[in-house]
Design an enzyme around this catalytic site. Structure first.
Site, mmCIF file in Angstrom:
data_model
loop_
_atom_site.group_PDB
_atom_site.id
_atom_site.type_symbol
_atom_site.label_atom_id
_atom_site.label_comp_id
_atom_site.label_asym_id
_atom_site.label_seq_id
_atom_site.Cartn_x
_atom_site.Cartn_y
_atom_site.Cartn_z
ATOM 1 N N GLY A 12 0.791 -1.238 0.000
ATOM 2 C CA GLY A 12 0.000 0.000 0.000
ATOM 3 C C GLY A 12 0.817 1.279 0.000
ATOM 4 N N SER A 13 1.995 1.257 -0.628
ATOM 5 C CA SER A 13 2.768 2.506 -0.661
ATOM 6 C C SER A 13 2.036 3.560 -1.518
ATOM 7 C CB SER A 13 4.203 2.274 -1.150
ATOM 8 O OG SER A 13 4.223 1.965 -2.511
ATOM 9 N N ASN A 14 1.320 3.125 -2.553
ATOM 10 C CA ASN A 14 0.533 4.085 -3.343
ATOM 11 C C ASN A 14 -0.673 4.577 -2.545
ATOM 12 O OD1 ASN A 14 1.479 4.501 -6.289
ATOM 13 N ND2 ASN A 14 1.869 2.338 -5.854
ATOM 14 N N LYS A 65 -16.980 -14.549 -8.302
ATOM 15 C CA LYS A 65 -16.546 -13.142 -8.373
ATOM 16 C C LYS A 65 -17.762 -12.222 -8.352
ATOM 17 C CE LYS A 65 -13.075 -11.737 -10.801
ATOM 18 N NZ LYS A 65 -12.019 -10.949 -11.444
ATOM 19 N N MET A 90 -4.719 -7.062 -6.831
ATOM 20 C CA MET A 90 -4.239 -8.146 -7.686
ATOM 21 C C MET A 90 -5.359 -9.016 -8.262
ATOM 22 S SD MET A 90 -1.128 -7.402 -7.688
ATOM 23 C CE MET A 90 -0.223 -8.804 -8.336
ATOM 24 N N ARG A 91 -6.463 -8.385 -8.652
ATOM 25 C CA ARG A 91 -7.572 -9.121 -9.262
ATOM 26 C C ARG A 91 -8.109 -8.346 -10.453
ATOM 27 N NH1 ARG A 91 -9.549 -13.119 -6.338
ATOM 28 N NH2 ARG A 91 -8.553 -13.190 -4.313
ATOM 29 N N HIS A 109 -0.030 1.010 -13.264
ATOM 30 C CA HIS A 109 0.725 -0.194 -13.638
ATOM 31 C C HIS A 109 2.200 0.176 -13.839
ATOM 32 C CE1 HIS A 109 1.265 -4.213 -15.233
ATOM 33 N NE2 HIS A 109 2.044 -3.667 -16.154
HETATM 34 C C1 GRF Z 1 2.538 -0.728 -7.825
HETATM 35 O O1 GRF Z 1 3.776 -0.857 -8.443
HETATM 36 C C2 GRF Z 1 1.457 -0.598 -8.846
HETATM 37 O O2 GRF Z 1 1.901 -0.005 -10.033
HETATM 38 C C3 GRF Z 1 1.055 -2.018 -9.111
HETATM 39 O O3 GRF Z 1 1.166 -2.660 -7.865
HETATM 40 C C4 GRF Z 1 2.145 -2.001 -7.088
HETATM 41 C C5 GRF Z 1 1.528 -1.722 -5.749
HETATM 42 O O4 GRF Z 1 2.479 -1.287 -4.814
HETATM 43 N N1 GRF Z 1 -0.258 -2.088 -9.699
HETATM 44 P P1 GRF Z 1 2.025 -0.696 -3.421
HETATM 45 O O5 GRF Z 1 1.212 -1.779 -2.693
HETATM 46 O O6 GRF Z 1 1.214 0.530 -3.669
HETATM 47 O O7 GRF Z 1 3.303 -0.414 -2.681
#
Ligand code: GRF
Length: 200
Positions: A12-14, A65, A90-91, A109
């Site tokens: 979850g760094s984003n 789903k 991741m889905r 991505h």
């Molecule tokens: C990121 O690199 C994003 O581009 C991809 O999954 C990764 C998630 O990283 N879809 P984080 O969990 O936000 O650190």
């Protein structure tokens, strides 16, 4: 201010970058909900620390789903969510959810799509000996990383680039680019509306 939900499966760094951008005032949005399909994911701790409600589920506990996406839609409605922001979820999003949030689901991505779609895009770029890679933000459709592209930023790979070093480069791009593009997308309608108000 628009209500958004962030979907994530991992660290979850984003998610954190978006939380920080909201806090600093760089992103005008309300993060109404985290949706997470991995009960052990660190992103859940981040949500707790930021006081953001989380809907955490295990896909295997549903028949299909369609069934868990109906539950997600129920949760999204409960929190008045208008936009869905995928950040390491991741889905694949199924038709049930796509129909409800048409053109209001975005994803980030870690490659220059259409190059290196799917899992481990960073490893794919290293293995291919790519000279350039980067980050893509795109609308989500039924395919794997195939929806219309909104923004891209590229970075050059060094001759001795490793997965780890490329991941660091890509993450530092992601953490700036995603909040900035979300700000553009989420406030676009409001700017148009304000202009309308001025003209009238
Ligand atoms: C990121 O690199 C994003 O581009 C991809 O999954 C990764 C998630 O990283 N879809 P984080 O969990 O936000 O650190």
């Amino acid at each position: 201010m628009k209500n958004i939900a962030i979907f994530a499966s991992g660290s979850g760094s984003n998610f954190q970058a978006i939380v920080d951008a909201v806090r600093s005032g760089d992103l005008a949005a309300n993060i109404a909900l985290l949706v997470c399909d991995q009960p052990g994911a660190f992103v859940i701790e981040r949500a707790r620390a930021a006081n953001i409600p989380a809907f955490v589920f295990t896909a295997k506990e549903y028949w299909s789903k369609q069934e868990f996406e109906q539950e997600i839609i129920f949760q999204l409605r409960k929190h008045h969510v208008e936009w869905v922001v995928l950040a390491g979820y991741m889905r694949l999003i199924g038709p049930t959810l796509l129909q409800q949030y048409e053109s209001r689901i975005v994803n980030i991505h870690p490659s220059l799509l259409p190059e290196f779609p799917g899992k481990d895009a960073i490893g794919q770029a290293i293995d291919a000996g790519a000279k350039w890679s980067g980050v893509t933000i795109h609308y989500v459709d039924e395919g794997m990383d195939t929806g219309p592209i909104i923004a891209q930023e590229r970075t050059q790979l060094a001759a001795d680039e490793t997965r780890e070093s490329l991941q660091r480069k890509i993450q530092s791009i992601e953490h700036k680019l995603y909040p900035a593009i979300l700000q553009m997308l989420l406030t676009r309608g409001e700017v148009e509306q304000n202009e309308q108000t001025c003209i009238n």
